[in-house]
Design a protein around this motif. Structure first.
Motif, PDB file in Angstrom:
ATOM      1  N   ARG A  90       0.850  -1.186   0.000  1.00 31.57           N
ATOM      2  CA  ARG A  90       0.000   0.000   0.000  1.00 31.57           C
ATOM      3  C   ARG A  90       0.888   1.239   0.000  1.00 31.57           C
ATOM      4  O   ARG A  90       1.523   1.559   0.993  1.00 31.57           O
ATOM      5  N   LYS A  91       0.942   1.900  -1.130  1.00 30.17           N
ATOM      6  CA  LYS A  91       1.836   3.038  -1.324  1.00 30.17           C
ATOM      7  C   LYS A  91       1.577   4.147  -0.297  1.00 30.17           C
ATOM      8  O   LYS A  91       2.524   4.785   0.173  1.00 30.17           O
ATOM      9  N   ALA A  92       0.324   4.400   0.038  1.00 32.64           N
ATOM     10  CA  ALA A  92       0.022   5.474   0.989  1.00 32.64           C
ATOM     11  C   ALA A  92       0.737   5.276   2.330  1.00 32.64           C
ATOM     12  O   ALA A  92       1.119   6.233   2.987  1.00 32.64           O
ATOM     13  N   LEU A  93       0.937   4.023   2.727  1.00 39.73           N
ATOM     14  CA  LEU A  93       1.619   3.716   3.990  1.00 39.73           C
ATOM     15  C   LEU A  93       3.066   3.280   3.789  1.00 39.73           C
ATOM     16  O   LEU A  93       3.783   3.049   4.759  1.00 39.73           O
ATOM     17  N   GLU A  94       3.466   3.110   2.514  1.00 42.91           N
ATOM     18  CA  GLU A  94       4.829   2.692   2.170  1.00 42.91           C
ATOM     19  C   GLU A  94       5.210   1.342   2.781  1.00 42.91           C
ATOM     20  O   GLU A  94       6.338   1.144   3.235  1.00 42.91           O
ATOM     21  N   ARG A  95       4.244   0.412   2.796  1.00 42.42           N
ATOM     22  CA  ARG A  95       4.525  -0.929   3.307  1.00 42.42           C
ATOM     23  C   ARG A  95       3.432  -1.897   2.866  1.00 42.42           C
ATOM     24  O   ARG A  95       2.367  -1.487   2.420  1.00 42.42           O
ATOM     25  N   SER A  96       3.727  -3.173   3.024  1.00 42.97           N
ATOM     26  CA  SER A  96       2.735  -4.205   2.725  1.00 42.97           C
ATOM     27  C   SER A  96       1.797  -4.357   3.913  1.00 42.97           C
ATOM     28  O   SER A  96       2.205  -4.224   5.068  1.00 42.97           O
ATOM     29  N   LEU A  97       0.549  -4.642   3.599  1.00 45.61           N
ATOM     30  CA  LEU A  97      -0.465  -4.882   4.630  1.00 45.61           C
ATOM     31  C   LEU A  97      -1.107  -6.243   4.392  1.00 45.61           C
ATOM     32  O   LEU A  97      -1.198  -6.703   3.255  1.00 45.61           O
ATOM     33  N   ILE A  98      -1.581  -6.834   5.460  1.00 44.57           N
ATOM     34  CA  ILE A  98      -2.378  -8.059   5.377  1.00 44.57           C
ATOM     35  C   ILE A  98      -3.827  -7.622   5.565  1.00 44.57           C
ATOM     36  O   ILE A  98      -4.171  -6.987   6.563  1.00 44.57           O
ATOM     37  N   GLU A  99      -4.650  -7.959   4.564  1.00 38.65           N
ATOM     38  CA  GLU A  99      -6.028  -7.475   4.532  1.00 38.65           C
ATOM     39  C   GLU A  99      -6.974  -8.554   4.030  1.00 38.65           C
ATOM     40  O   GLU A  99      -6.553  -9.465   3.324  1.00 38.65           O
ATOM     41  N   ILE A 100      -8.249  -8.373   4.339  1.00 34.77           N
ATOM     42  CA  ILE A 100      -9.257  -9.194   3.684  1.00 34.77           C
ATOM     43  C   ILE A 100      -9.340  -8.730   2.232  1.00 34.77           C
ATOM     44  O   ILE A 100      -8.991  -7.583   1.920  1.00 34.77           O
ATOM     45  N   PRO A 101      -9.764  -9.593   1.312  1.00 30.85           N
ATOM     46  CA  PRO A 101      -9.936  -9.164  -0.078  1.00 30.85           C
ATOM     47  C   PRO A 101     -10.931  -8.002  -0.141  1.00 30.85           C
ATOM     48  O   PRO A 101     -11.923  -7.976   0.598  1.00 30.85           O
ATOM     49  N   ALA A 102     -10.651  -7.053  -1.008  1.00 26.81           N
ATOM     50  CA  ALA A 102     -11.490  -5.855  -1.093  1.00 26.81           C
ATOM     51  C   ALA A 102     -11.309  -5.203  -2.447  1.00 26.81           C
ATOM     52  O   ALA A 102     -10.362  -5.507  -3.174  1.00 26.81           O
ATOM     53  N   GLY A 103     -12.211  -4.284  -2.760  1.00 30.39           N
ATOM     54  CA  GLY A 103     -12.069  -3.558  -4.011  1.00 30.39           C
ATOM     55  C   GLY A 103     -13.105  -2.468  -4.161  1.00 30.39           C
ATOM     56  O   GLY A 103     -14.124  -2.449  -3.466  1.00 30.39           O
ATOM     57  N   LYS A 104     -12.838  -1.588  -5.087  1.00 29.52           N
ATOM     58  CA  LYS A 104     -13.641  -0.407  -5.355  1.00 29.52           C
ATOM     59  C   LYS A 104     -14.888  -0.751  -6.170  1.00 29.52           C
ATOM     60  O   LYS A 104     -14.844  -1.574  -7.062  1.00 29.52           O
ATOM     61  N   LEU A 105     -15.979  -0.073  -5.843  1.00 30.43           N
ATOM     62  CA  LEU A 105     -17.204  -0.177  -6.633  1.00 30.43           C
ATOM     63  C   LEU A 105     -16.987   0.489  -7.986  1.00 30.43           C
ATOM     64  O   LEU A 105     -16.410   1.573  -8.068  1.00 30.43           O
ATOM     65  N   GLU A 106     -17.438  -0.150  -9.031  1.00 35.97           N
ATOM     66  CA  GLU A 106     -17.435   0.457 -10.359  1.00 35.97           C
ATOM     67  C   GLU A 106     -18.723   1.263 -10.514  1.00 35.97           C
ATOM     68  O   GLU A 106     -19.717   0.979  -9.841  1.00 35.97           O
ATOM     69  N   PRO A 107     -18.744   2.261 -11.398  1.00 34.29           N
ATOM     70  CA  PRO A 107     -19.958   3.077 -11.560  1.00 34.29           C
ATOM     71  C   PRO A 107     -21.193   2.213 -11.833  1.00 34.29           C
ATOM     72  O   PRO A 107     -21.182   1.351 -12.709  1.00 34.29           O
ATOM     73  N   GLY A 108     -22.238   2.419 -11.043  1.00 33.04           N
ATOM     74  CA  GLY A 108     -23.498   1.701 -11.210  1.00 33.04           C
ATOM     75  C   GLY A 108     -23.507   0.277 -10.683  1.00 33.04           C
ATOM     76  O   GLY A 108     -24.530  -0.402 -10.755  1.00 33.04           O
ATOM     77  N   GLU A 109     -22.382  -0.200 -10.164  1.00 31.25           N
ATOM     78  CA  GLU A 109     -22.287  -1.586  -9.700  1.00 31.25           C
ATOM     79  C   GLU A 109     -22.824  -1.712  -8.273  1.00 31.25           C
ATOM     80  O   GLU A 109     -22.522  -0.892  -7.416  1.00 31.25           O
ATOM     81  N   LYS A 110     -23.595  -2.746  -8.030  1.00 32.35           N
ATOM     82  CA  LYS A 110     -24.109  -3.018  -6.685  1.00 32.35           C
ATOM     83  C   LYS A 110     -22.994  -3.634  -5.843  1.00 32.35           C
ATOM     84  O   LYS A 110     -22.183  -4.406  -6.356  1.00 32.35           O
ATOM     85  N   PRO A 111     -22.940  -3.313  -4.547  1.00 30.07           N
ATOM     86  CA  PRO A 111     -21.887  -3.862  -3.689  1.00 30.07           C
ATOM     87  C   PRO A 111     -21.784  -5.394  -3.727  1.00 30.07           C
ATOM     88  O   PRO A 111     -20.676  -5.929  -3.743  1.00 30.07           O
ATOM     89  N   ALA A 112     -22.896  -6.102  -3.783  1.00 26.90           N
ATOM     90  CA  ALA A 112     -22.837  -7.573  -3.818  1.00 26.90           C
ATOM     91  C   ALA A 112     -22.135  -8.063  -5.089  1.00 26.90           C
ATOM     92  O   ALA A 112     -21.369  -9.027  -5.045  1.00 26.90           O
ATOM     93  N   THR A 113     -22.368  -7.389  -6.197  1.00 26.29           N
ATOM     94  CA  THR A 113     -21.710  -7.746  -7.455  1.00 26.29           C
ATOM     95  C   THR A 113     -20.206  -7.495  -7.355  1.00 26.29           C
ATOM     96  O   THR A 113     -19.392  -8.322  -7.793  1.00 26.29           O
TER      97      THR A 113
END
Length: 185
Positions: free
Chosen positions: A65-88
């Motif tokens: 993660r560039k903002a923190l300048e280090r690797s993080l351990i995280e649950i899988p995640a991602g950004k919503l695309e325009p018009g996309e429902k969160p479940a999708t």
């Protein structure tokens, strides 16, 4: 929704319009009638997936993660695309980041990540009854992750020693602790 301390926008000045975020400066009227300025980050929102294996382990990813300048351990995640429902988005991100699908997706809750300056909300989902996808969708070309399966005790130790500091992942581990009986069934 309680608007007891609502700040009314007088004007908005766009500062930056990027691929993922927008930054703006708002002039607002405060509840006492005075004015103040607010620097705000606008984000399309995201999802976080809490994938639980049949053995009760949590699947996490390690990524830089560039903002923190280090690797993080995280649950899988991602950004919503325009018009996309969160479940999708959750189904898509689980496949892209882990190569897995889930027969059971349950919405958990929506969290505000940094409400003092950003409107980003992350919709959390529990994914169970996981299965491997023969030819999963690829990661984004600028995304590099390493998968790990960790049990609850390992996850809690990783929080204690600082290896896990990502808020959505800490919430995932807290959820696992509170629901340990149903996870181990």
């Amino acid at each position: 929704m309680n608007k007891k301390f609502e700040e009314k926008t007088i004007s908005t000045e766009p500062i930056y319009n990027g691929r993922i975020i927008k930054v703006q400066k708002d002039l607002v009227t405060l509840p006492n009638g005075k004015t103040a300025s607010r620097e705000l980050v606008k984000h399309p929102g995201a999802v976080g997936i809490i994938p639980i294996t049949a053995g009760g382990k949590l699947i996490v990813v390690e990524q830089y993660r560039k903002a923190l300048e280090r690797s993080l351990i995280e649950i899988p995640a991602g950004k919503l695309e325009p018009g996309e429902k969160p479940a999708t988005t959750a189904i898509r991100e689980l496949e892209e980041e882990t190569g897995m699908g889930a027969n059971q997706f349950d919405y958990l809750q929506t969290i505000a990540t940094s409400p003092g300056f950003a409107n980003e909300e992350i919709h959390l989902f529990i994914a169970r009854d996981l299965y491997k996808i023969a030819q999963p969708a690829s990661l984004d070309e600028d995304e590099f992750v390493e998968l790990m399966e960790i049990d609850l005790e390992e996850a809690e130790a990783m929080i204690a020693n600082g290896a896990i500091s990502d808020a959505k992942t800490v919430i995932a581990v807290m959820w696992m602790r509170l629901n340990i009986q149903s996870i181990k069934k």
